[in-house]
Every structure is written in C-alpha cells, then in structure tokens.
Design an enzyme around this catalytic site. Structure first.
Site, mmCIF file in Angstrom:
data_model
loop_
_atom_site.group_PDB
_atom_site.id
_atom_site.type_symbol
_atom_site.label_atom_id
_atom_site.label_comp_id
_atom_site.label_asym_id
_atom_site.label_seq_id
_atom_site.Cartn_x
_atom_site.Cartn_y
_atom_site.Cartn_z
ATOM 1 N N GLY A 14 13.593 -64.915 -14.858
ATOM 2 C CA GLY A 14 14.347 -66.012 -14.057
ATOM 3 C C GLY A 14 13.584 -66.868 -13.427
ATOM 4 N NE ARG A 35 11.983 -53.542 -9.929
ATOM 5 C CZ ARG A 35 13.219 -53.408 -9.833
ATOM 6 N NH1 ARG A 35 13.748 -52.401 -9.358
ATOM 7 N NH2 ARG A 35 13.836 -54.303 -10.512
ATOM 8 C CG ASP A 60 10.031 -50.762 -6.223
ATOM 9 O OD1 ASP A 60 10.299 -51.640 -5.521
ATOM 10 O OD2 ASP A 60 10.975 -50.074 -6.884
ATOM 11 C CG ASN A 87 11.482 -65.383 -7.601
ATOM 12 O OD1 ASN A 87 12.429 -65.977 -7.380
ATOM 13 N ND2 ASN A 87 11.284 -64.489 -8.521
ATOM 14 C CB SER A 140 20.437 -67.125 -1.442
ATOM 15 O OG SER A 140 21.683 -67.308 -2.146
ATOM 16 C CE1 TYR A 153 20.821 -61.699 -2.868
ATOM 17 C CE2 TYR A 153 22.760 -63.338 -2.725
ATOM 18 C CZ TYR A 153 21.419 -63.013 -3.126
ATOM 19 O OH TYR A 153 20.534 -63.917 -3.701
ATOM 20 C CE LYS A 157 18.239 -63.580 -1.662
ATOM 21 N NZ LYS A 157 16.834 -63.651 -2.196
ATOM 22 N N GLY A 184 21.875 -72.310 -5.078
ATOM 23 C CA GLY A 184 23.206 -71.933 -5.400
ATOM 24 C C GLY A 184 23.208 -71.319 -6.585
ATOM 25 C CG PHE A 190 21.243 -63.256 -9.108
ATOM 26 C CD1 PHE A 190 20.648 -62.852 -8.416
ATOM 27 C CD2 PHE A 190 22.412 -63.650 -9.041
ATOM 28 C CE1 PHE A 190 21.184 -62.711 -6.854
ATOM 29 C CE2 PHE A 190 23.398 -63.568 -7.750
ATOM 30 C CZ PHE A 190 22.393 -63.227 -6.838
HETATM 31 P P1 NDP Z 1 16.502 -62.150 -11.972
HETATM 32 O O1 NDP Z 1 17.287 -60.934 -11.970
HETATM 33 O O2 NDP Z 1 16.402 -62.926 -13.198
HETATM 34 O O3 NDP Z 1 14.906 -62.073 -11.550
HETATM 35 C C1 NDP Z 1 14.489 -61.154 -10.255
HETATM 36 C C2 NDP Z 1 13.081 -60.778 -10.403
HETATM 37 O O4 NDP Z 1 13.024 -59.585 -9.154
HETATM 38 C C3 NDP Z 1 12.657 -59.997 -11.507
HETATM 39 O O5 NDP Z 1 11.302 -60.453 -11.879
HETATM 40 C C4 NDP Z 1 12.465 -58.479 -11.143
HETATM 41 O O6 NDP Z 1 11.311 -57.650 -11.677
HETATM 42 C C5 NDP Z 1 12.116 -59.001 -9.521
HETATM 43 N N1 NDP Z 1 12.443 -57.787 -8.509
HETATM 44 C C6 NDP Z 1 13.516 -57.169 -8.421
HETATM 45 N N2 NDP Z 1 13.486 -56.116 -7.736
HETATM 46 C C7 NDP Z 1 12.342 -55.759 -7.432
HETATM 47 C C8 NDP Z 1 11.412 -54.969 -6.710
HETATM 48 N N3 NDP Z 1 11.821 -53.729 -6.273
HETATM 49 N N4 NDP Z 1 10.026 -54.912 -6.772
HETATM 50 C C9 NDP Z 1 9.482 -55.888 -7.804
HETATM 51 N N5 NDP Z 1 10.126 -56.786 -8.171
HETATM 52 C C10 NDP Z 1 11.359 -56.723 -8.213
HETATM 53 O O7 NDP Z 1 16.908 -63.206 -10.756
HETATM 54 P P2 NDP Z 1 16.582 -64.503 -10.375
HETATM 55 O O8 NDP Z 1 15.438 -65.096 -11.059
HETATM 56 O O9 NDP Z 1 17.749 -65.462 -10.227
HETATM 57 O O10 NDP Z 1 16.132 -64.261 -8.774
HETATM 58 C C11 NDP Z 1 15.098 -64.437 -8.019
HETATM 59 C C12 NDP Z 1 15.244 -64.681 -6.684
HETATM 60 O O11 NDP Z 1 16.313 -65.626 -6.334
HETATM 61 C C13 NDP Z 1 16.084 -63.522 -6.091
HETATM 62 O O12 NDP Z 1 15.420 -63.241 -4.803
HETATM 63 C C14 NDP Z 1 17.447 -64.071 -5.720
HETATM 64 O O13 NDP Z 1 18.083 -63.382 -4.734
HETATM 65 C C15 NDP Z 1 17.148 -65.391 -5.580
HETATM 66 N N6 NDP Z 1 18.416 -66.205 -5.890
HETATM 67 C C16 NDP Z 1 19.048 -66.242 -6.947
HETATM 68 C C17 NDP Z 1 20.233 -67.117 -7.363
HETATM 69 C C18 NDP Z 1 20.710 -67.080 -8.750
HETATM 70 O O14 NDP Z 1 22.091 -67.536 -8.750
HETATM 71 N N7 NDP Z 1 20.285 -66.396 -9.626
HETATM 72 C C19 NDP Z 1 20.643 -68.060 -6.463
HETATM 73 C C20 NDP Z 1 19.741 -67.953 -5.137
HETATM 74 C C21 NDP Z 1 18.799 -67.191 -4.893
HETATM 75 P P3 NDP Z 1 11.343 -56.363 -12.184
HETATM 76 O O15 NDP Z 1 12.708 -56.074 -12.557
HETATM 77 O O16 NDP Z 1 10.444 -56.309 -13.417
HETATM 78 O O17 NDP Z 1 10.744 -55.580 -10.989
HETATM 79 C C1 8X3 Z 2 22.837 -66.130 -5.416
HETATM 80 C C2 8X3 Z 2 23.848 -67.236 -5.379
HETATM 81 O O1 8X3 Z 2 26.074 -67.736 -4.547
HETATM 82 O O2 8X3 Z 2 25.711 -65.702 -5.947
HETATM 83 O O3 8X3 Z 2 21.833 -66.204 -4.131
HETATM 84 O O4 8X3 Z 2 24.864 -65.897 -3.571
HETATM 85 S S1 8X3 Z 2 24.958 -66.455 -4.692
#
Ligand code: NDP
Ligand code: 8X3
Length: 256
Positions: A14, A35, A60, A87, A140, A153, A157, A184, A190
């Site tokens: 992501g 991880r 982690d 992130n 977020s 959640y 955030k 957003g 995710f």
């Molecule tokens: P993804 O699920 O695609 O990516 C999440 C990343 O976080 C992965 O690389 C995962 O790696 C890592 N991660 C999760 N838990 C752990 C852990 N315990 N230790 C180390 N790494 C961890 O989601 P996004 O790219 O969408 O999310 C990235 C960020 O953006 C998050 O903080 C999310 O809350 C935020 N966000 C996302 C939105 C969305 O709509 N997608 C909107 C707003 C904010 P691995 O599993 O290999 O550990």
């Molecule tokens: C991810 C966006 O709207 O699902 O942070 O909370 S939302």
C-alpha cells in the site's frame, strides 16, 4: 542521488510501498520495514535494481524491544535518518463499540499508537543529534472525524493527529519538521485487513467511486519531503474527489 536516508514503516504494501518507490525515484536511500520478510526482500531487490541503496529491517512495531533492537542495528552509515515515515498501521473490524472484540482493539492501539511511538522514540534522537529531520505520520480522515463502527480505529488516528502536534511542539527547537497526513479512502490491503480477509466486503467499500491510489498519497509524501529547509507542511488532508467527509461519499449507481 540526493544523499538522504528515509526510513519507512509498513513498506511491504500500500502507501508505504508506494512511498518507497516514490522516494527511491527521487534519489533517497531507503530503510524499509514491515513484518513480511518475503515482501521486504522482493521490494529491496526491485529498488536495488534501479540503483537505490536499500536496507530491510523485519520487525513488528508492536514489539518494543524488537523495534529498539532493529533501529540500534542500523550500521553507522545508515544512522543519519533524514526522513521517518510512520506509516505502519491498520484497522480491524467495524463492529459498534458495545459489540467490539477486545483483541481487535489491542491490535489497533498497539500498532497505530504504541508502535508509532516506539519507532519515533528510537529514531527521533538520531535526528536530534544532527539538528535536522522530518517525521511524517500517516494519520487518517478517521483522525479528524468519527463514523459508525470506527470507534477504536478513529480513536487511534485521533491519537496520531495529537502526537503529530505534540512532536512538533517538542522538537521545533531542534530543527525537526513534523507532517501529519490524513488520507480518505485509499484502495490498498487496508480494507481486506479490516474485514479480516473478506475480499468482497473490502471491494464493496470502494464500489461506485474512484478511491485514492497509494501513489496519490506517496506523491504528497514526496512533495512534503522535498520542500526547502524553512518550509514544513504541517497537516494535509487528501481525499478522493467523490468523498466529501468520512461519511459523505458519492457513489455512481451501477445502472448509470
Ligand atoms: P496496507 O494494509 O496496504 O499496509 C499496511 C502496512 O502496515 C503493511 O506494510 C504492513 O506490513 C504494515 N504493518 C501493519 N501492522 C504492522 C506491525 N504490527 N508491524 C509492522 N508493520 C505493520 O494499508 P495502507 O497502505 O492503506 O495503510 C498504511 C497506513 O495508512 C495505515 O496507518 C493506515 O491506517 C493509513 N490509512 C489508510 C487509509 C486507507 O484507506 N487505505 C486511509 C487513511 C489512512 P506487514 O503486514 O508486512 O507487517
Ligand atoms: C482509513 C480511512 O475512512 O476507512 O483510515 O477510516 S477510513
């Protein structure tokens, strides 16, 4: 080649992965973390093939000791971290609070708040030592608003949003920039994680609209970290055009 080092948590998927690619393209050396070791290795190979210097750290962020050890393991030539992208994060579940699953809550609080703090506590002193650095926290829209089922959640955030402001006031005299980025809807893994592997439920989140792509957020990250030294983007909200707020989303009906 810009001789700068960026450390990105959650680079295996992501937004983190897209940020790694964008920063590599701008000449940053990269410390990528997550991880999933296999994903880290694949990304490392891909970036290294384009001439980027890459170091992978598999840990982690919820594990305080492992996080400290990982950052302490950075060789001297990698310790001058210029940019930290906090992130790594996740949402788990959409139940109303009174039906919430405590383990889901622990995962979100431990990752989104405590993990972000552990990483920052380990990396920020490296920046302070050099009198410069830039911390970007991926918060977020859920850190600015609340929606049904978002409860814990959203609380995590909101905490990230508060921590961005807290970091900024604590480190302003040390030359550290802090940027809070609040996206957003971004279509990544995710929602699959949030719906615990239910791909259909995850796909429904984005039905009838064009969500953000991880690269859209990565471009904001790249823009923020390439401003001149005297300029800091404090807080950026980035939404799909079809999303007016956390709860107001315009969806084209299938028949149109
Ligand atoms: P993804 O699920 O695609 O990516 C999440 C990343 O976080 C992965 O690389 C995962 O790696 C890592 N991660 C999760 N838990 C752990 C852990 N315990 N230790 C180390 N790494 C961890 O989601 P996004 O790219 O969408 O999310 C990235 C960020 O953006 C998050 O903080 C999310 O809350 C935020 N966000 C996302 C939105 C969305 O709509 N997608 C909107 C707003 C904010 P691995 O599993 O290999 O550990
Ligand atoms: C991810 C966006 O709207 O699902 O942070 O909370 S939302």
């Amino acid at each position: 080649m810009n001789d700068k080092i960026a450390l990105i948590t959650g680079a295996t998927s992501g937004i983190g992965e897209a940020a790694a690619e964008a920063l590599a393209g701008a000449g940053f050396d990269l410390v990528i973390t997550g991880r999933r070791e296999d994903r880290l290795q694949l990304l490392e190979k891909r970036l290294a093939a384009t001439g980027t210097r890459v170091l992978s750290l598999c840990f982690d962020v919820r594990d305080q000791a492992a996080t400290r050890r990982a950052i302490e393991s950075l060789p001297a030539s990698w310790q001058g971290v210029d940019v930290l992208v906090n992130n790594a994060g996740l949402a788990v579940g959409t139940r109303p609070l009174h039906e919430g699953i405590l383990d889901d809550w622990e995962r979100m609080i431990d990752t989104n708040i405590k993990g972000l703090l552990y990483v920052t506590r380990a990396v920020a002193p490296l920046m302070i030592r050099r009198g410069r650095g830039h911390i970007l926290n991926i918060a977020s829209i859920a850190g600015k608003e609340i929606y049904p089922g978002g409860n814990v959640y959203c609380a995590t955030k909101h905490a990230v949003d508060a921590l961005s402001r807290g970091m900024r006031v604590d480190m302003v005299s040390r030359g550290i920039k802090v940027t809070n980025i609040a996206p957003g809807m971004v279509e990544t893994e995710f929602s699959v994680v949030r719906y615990k592997g239910d791909e259909q439920a995850a796909a429904n989140v984005y039905s009838g609209l064009q969500p953000l792509d991880a690269r859209d957020v990565a471009e904001v990250i790249l823009f923020a970290v390439t401003r001149p030294p005297h300029v800091c983007l404090n807080d950026v909200v980035i939404m799909p055009t079809a999303q007016a707020s956390a709860r107001d989303v315009h969806r084209e009906s299938a028949s149109r």
